[in-house]
Design a protein around this motif. Structure first.
Motif, short mmCIF file in Angstrom:
data_model
loop_
_atom_site.label_atom_id
_atom_site.label_comp_id
_atom_site.label_asym_id
_atom_site.label_seq_id
_atom_site.Cartn_x
_atom_site.Cartn_y
_atom_site.Cartn_z
N LEU A 154 0.83 -1.21 0.00
CA LEU A 154 0.00 0.00 0.00
C LEU A 154 0.86 1.26 0.00
CD1 LEU A 154 -2.72 -1.09 2.57
CD2 LEU A 154 -3.12 -0.59 0.14
N GLY A 155 0.60 2.13 -0.97
CA GLY A 155 1.31 3.40 -1.04
C GLY A 155 2.71 3.32 -1.62
N ARG A 156 3.21 2.13 -1.87
CA ARG A 156 4.57 1.99 -2.37
C ARG A 156 4.58 1.96 -3.90
NH1 ARG A 156 7.88 -2.43 1.00
NH2 ARG A 156 9.53 -1.43 -0.19
N HIS A 157 5.75 2.29 -4.45
CA HIS A 157 5.89 2.40 -5.90
C HIS A 157 6.89 1.37 -6.40
CE1 HIS A 157 4.10 6.63 -6.26
NE2 HIS A 157 4.14 6.40 -4.95
N PHE A 158 6.79 1.04 -7.68
CA PHE A 158 7.80 0.20 -8.33
C PHE A 158 7.95 0.65 -9.77
CE2 PHE A 158 3.75 -1.89 -9.13
CZ PHE A 158 3.85 -2.40 -10.40
N ARG A 159 9.01 0.19 -10.40
CA ARG A 159 9.28 0.54 -11.79
C ARG A 159 8.67 -0.51 -12.72
NH1 ARG A 159 10.72 5.81 -12.37
NH2 ARG A 159 12.19 6.39 -10.73
N ASP A 160 7.90 -0.04 -13.69
CA ASP A 160 7.38 -0.95 -14.70
C ASP A 160 8.58 -1.63 -15.36
OD1 ASP A 160 6.70 -1.61 -17.63
OD2 ASP A 160 4.72 -1.27 -16.75
N PRO A 161 8.60 -2.97 -15.42
CA PRO A 161 9.79 -3.65 -15.91
C PRO A 161 10.07 -3.41 -17.39
CG PRO A 161 7.99 -5.21 -15.56
CD PRO A 161 7.57 -3.91 -14.96
N ALA A 162 9.08 -3.00 -18.15
CA ALA A 162 9.28 -2.78 -19.58
C ALA A 162 9.62 -1.34 -19.91
CB ALA A 162 8.04 -3.21 -20.36
N THR A 163 8.97 -0.38 -19.22
CA THR A 163 9.11 1.03 -19.59
C THR A 163 9.90 1.85 -18.59
OG1 THR A 163 7.08 1.69 -18.45
CG2 THR A 163 6.86 0.89 -20.73
N GLY A 164 10.05 1.33 -17.36
CA GLY A 164 10.69 2.12 -16.31
C GLY A 164 9.76 3.12 -15.66
N GLU A 165 8.50 3.16 -16.10
CA GLU A 165 7.51 4.08 -15.52
C GLU A 165 7.31 3.81 -14.04
OE1 GLU A 165 2.69 4.97 -15.92
OE2 GLU A 165 3.64 3.31 -17.00
N ASP A 166 7.14 4.88 -13.27
CA ASP A 166 6.87 4.75 -11.84
C ASP A 166 5.40 4.37 -11.64
OD1 ASP A 166 7.84 5.30 -9.00
OD2 ASP A 166 6.02 6.53 -9.10
N VAL A 167 5.14 3.29 -10.90
CA VAL A 167 3.79 2.77 -10.70
C VAL A 167 3.50 2.65 -9.21
CG1 VAL A 167 2.21 0.86 -11.15
CG2 VAL A 167 3.98 1.42 -12.84
N ARG A 168 2.37 3.20 -8.78
CA ARG A 168 1.92 3.00 -7.40
C ARG A 168 1.08 1.73 -7.35
NH1 ARG A 168 0.41 6.38 -2.70
NH2 ARG A 168 1.18 8.20 -3.83
N ASN A 169 1.37 0.86 -6.37
CA ASN A 169 0.62 -0.38 -6.22
C ASN A 169 -0.88 -0.12 -6.09
OD1 ASN A 169 2.50 -2.74 -6.07
ND2 ASN A 169 3.45 -1.41 -4.52
N TYR A 170 -1.67 -1.01 -6.72
CA TYR A 170 -3.12 -1.03 -6.68
C TYR A 170 -3.76 0.12 -7.46
CZ TYR A 170 -2.01 -4.27 -2.87
OH TYR A 170 -1.49 -5.30 -2.13
N THR A 171 -2.99 0.76 -8.36
CA THR A 171 -3.54 1.81 -9.22
C THR A 171 -3.49 1.35 -10.68
OG1 THR A 171 -1.44 2.97 -9.55
CG2 THR A 171 -2.72 3.57 -7.60
N GLN A 172 -3.77 2.28 -11.60
CA GLN A 172 -3.80 2.03 -13.05
C GLN A 172 -4.74 0.86 -13.37
OE1 GLN A 172 0.06 1.66 -14.85
NE2 GLN A 172 0.83 3.55 -13.97
N ARG A 173 -5.92 0.90 -12.83
CA ARG A 173 -6.83 -0.24 -12.92
C ARG A 173 -7.28 -0.50 -14.36
NH1 ARG A 173 -11.45 0.86 -9.33
NH2 ARG A 173 -11.79 -1.39 -9.20
N ARG A 174 -7.38 -1.80 -14.69
CA ARG A 174 -7.75 -2.22 -16.04
C ARG A 174 -8.83 -3.29 -15.95
NH1 ARG A 174 -3.16 -3.84 -20.31
NH2 ARG A 174 -2.91 -1.57 -20.17
N ARG A 175 -9.70 -3.32 -16.96
CA ARG A 175 -10.79 -4.30 -17.01
C ARG A 175 -10.30 -5.63 -17.57
NH1 ARG A 175 -15.77 -2.05 -16.19
NH2 ARG A 175 -15.88 0.24 -16.33
N PHE A 176 -10.76 -6.71 -16.93
CA PHE A 176 -10.50 -8.06 -17.40
C PHE A 176 -11.80 -8.85 -17.38
CE2 PHE A 176 -6.36 -6.69 -16.02
CZ PHE A 176 -5.46 -7.38 -16.83
N ALA A 177 -12.01 -9.65 -18.41
CA ALA A 177 -13.11 -10.62 -18.40
C ALA A 177 -12.55 -11.90 -17.81
CB ALA A 177 -13.62 -10.85 -19.81
N LEU A 178 -13.02 -12.25 -16.62
CA LEU A 178 -12.43 -13.35 -15.86
C LEU A 178 -13.43 -14.50 -15.72
CD1 LEU A 178 -10.77 -11.23 -13.04
CD2 LEU A 178 -9.68 -12.16 -15.10
N PRO A 179 -13.05 -15.71 -16.07
CA PRO A 179 -13.96 -16.86 -15.95
C PRO A 179 -14.47 -17.01 -14.52
CG PRO A 179 -11.99 -17.46 -17.19
CD PRO A 179 -11.74 -16.10 -16.62
#
Length: 311
Positions: A154-179
């Protein structure tokens, strides 16, 4: 196989012990509590750790304690190590070791099954970026280490492994169709699988996380913006059950998934299978997807396994 299971009386460790024994292996539950441990072991006491592991084939670390020095000490004595961890920085530290015995990582539900699913998708669509979706049961009583890890993001950041973009955990939400779940919005989370797979597969891999309860998932998304939320009480009751699902999806649409009940049991089943596999590996640091396939791993699981492959 004779295995020493560190944290062998914990939520996952006790199930690893059961899984090894049910496969006719010998499992020794180790930890600091003499009332519950077959062998009393402290991972920070390297001499004691070496002595405790002197007569075993493999050590499974299910304790949640992340000490690269302990892994190095064990392998110096020729003992293989299987480490159940999802922490990217700890995995990176272990990869810098030059061990004299095999060290096998990515050996649980996520990372672990997620790695194998992503590798299977990559075999079919080798040029496509891959998204990994993880949905865990909010109602399952997770162990202290697992709960501490999830709240610690919670509240911590990491680097996107492909782009190096700074990402905050549990953000940038995306839709998935999940069985079995319908359409869900999941957020990014710093699981080790995406970092290792982006490097090993040569395509962008991103991991997305949610809970089976929409309300609990929204709660994480909100809490990640609250200062100090990672130190909040960790035994708050959450709505949800024990179902879980992990899925890998290539950008072109190729999808593989597995599902079941009880994250802890699934993690233990994969870790026990990995412990059997570790004895056949050369010295060095390995990841599960580099030494076996999804089909091979599933064939190693016991009858009545909690893990079920989707169509």
């Amino acid at each position: 196989m004779k295995a020493l299971v560190l944290g062998g009386y914990g939520a996952v460790g006790a199930l690893v012990v059961d899984a090894v024994r049910s496969a006719h292996g010998v499992a020794i539950a180790a930890g600091r509590d003499p009332a519950r441990a077959d062998r009393v072991v402290d991972l920070r006491d390297l001499d004691g750790l070496r002595a405790a592991a002197a007569d075993v084939d493999v050590v499974v670390n299910a304790s949640g304690v992340e000490e690269p020095g302990a892994v190095a000490a064990l392998t110096e004595g020729g003992v293989g190590v299987v480490d159940v961890t999802a922490t990217a920085t700890y995995v990176a530290a272990l990869e810098r070791l030059d061990p004299a015995a095999p060290v096998l990582l990515s050996v649980g539900l996520a990372p672990g099954l997620t790695n194998l699913l992503a590798a299977a998708v990559h075999d079919t669509s080798p040029a496509d970026p891959i998204d990994i979706a993880i949905v865990l049961g909010a109602g399952e009583r997770h162990g202290d280490a697992s709960t501490r890890w999830a709240y610690g993001l919670l509240g911590r950041h990491f680097r996107d492994p492909a782009t190096g973009e700074d990402v905050r955990n549990y953000t940038q939400r995306r839709r998935f169709a999940l069985p079995g779940y319908g359409t869900r919005r999941l957020g990014r989370a710093d699981y080790a699988d995406q970092h290792v797979l982006t490097r090993d597969l040569g395509v962008p891999v991103r991991t997305w996380f949610g809970l089976d309860s929409r309300l609990a998932t929204l709660g994480l998304a909100a809490l990640t913006w609250v200062p100090g939320a990672s130190r909040a009480p960790r035994r708050l009751p959450l709505p949800g059950g024990e179902r879980w699902l992990v899925l890998a999806r290539a950008q072109g649409g190729v999808t593989r998934w597995v599902a079941g009940r009880s994250e802890a049991r699934a993690t233990a089943e994969v870790a026990a299978a990995a412990a059997r596999l570790a004895g056949r590996l050369p010295a060095g640091v390995h990841h599960l997807h580099a030494v076996t396939t999804l089909a091979e791993l599933l064939a190693e699981l016991p009858l009545g396994s909690s893990i079920h492959l989707g169509p």
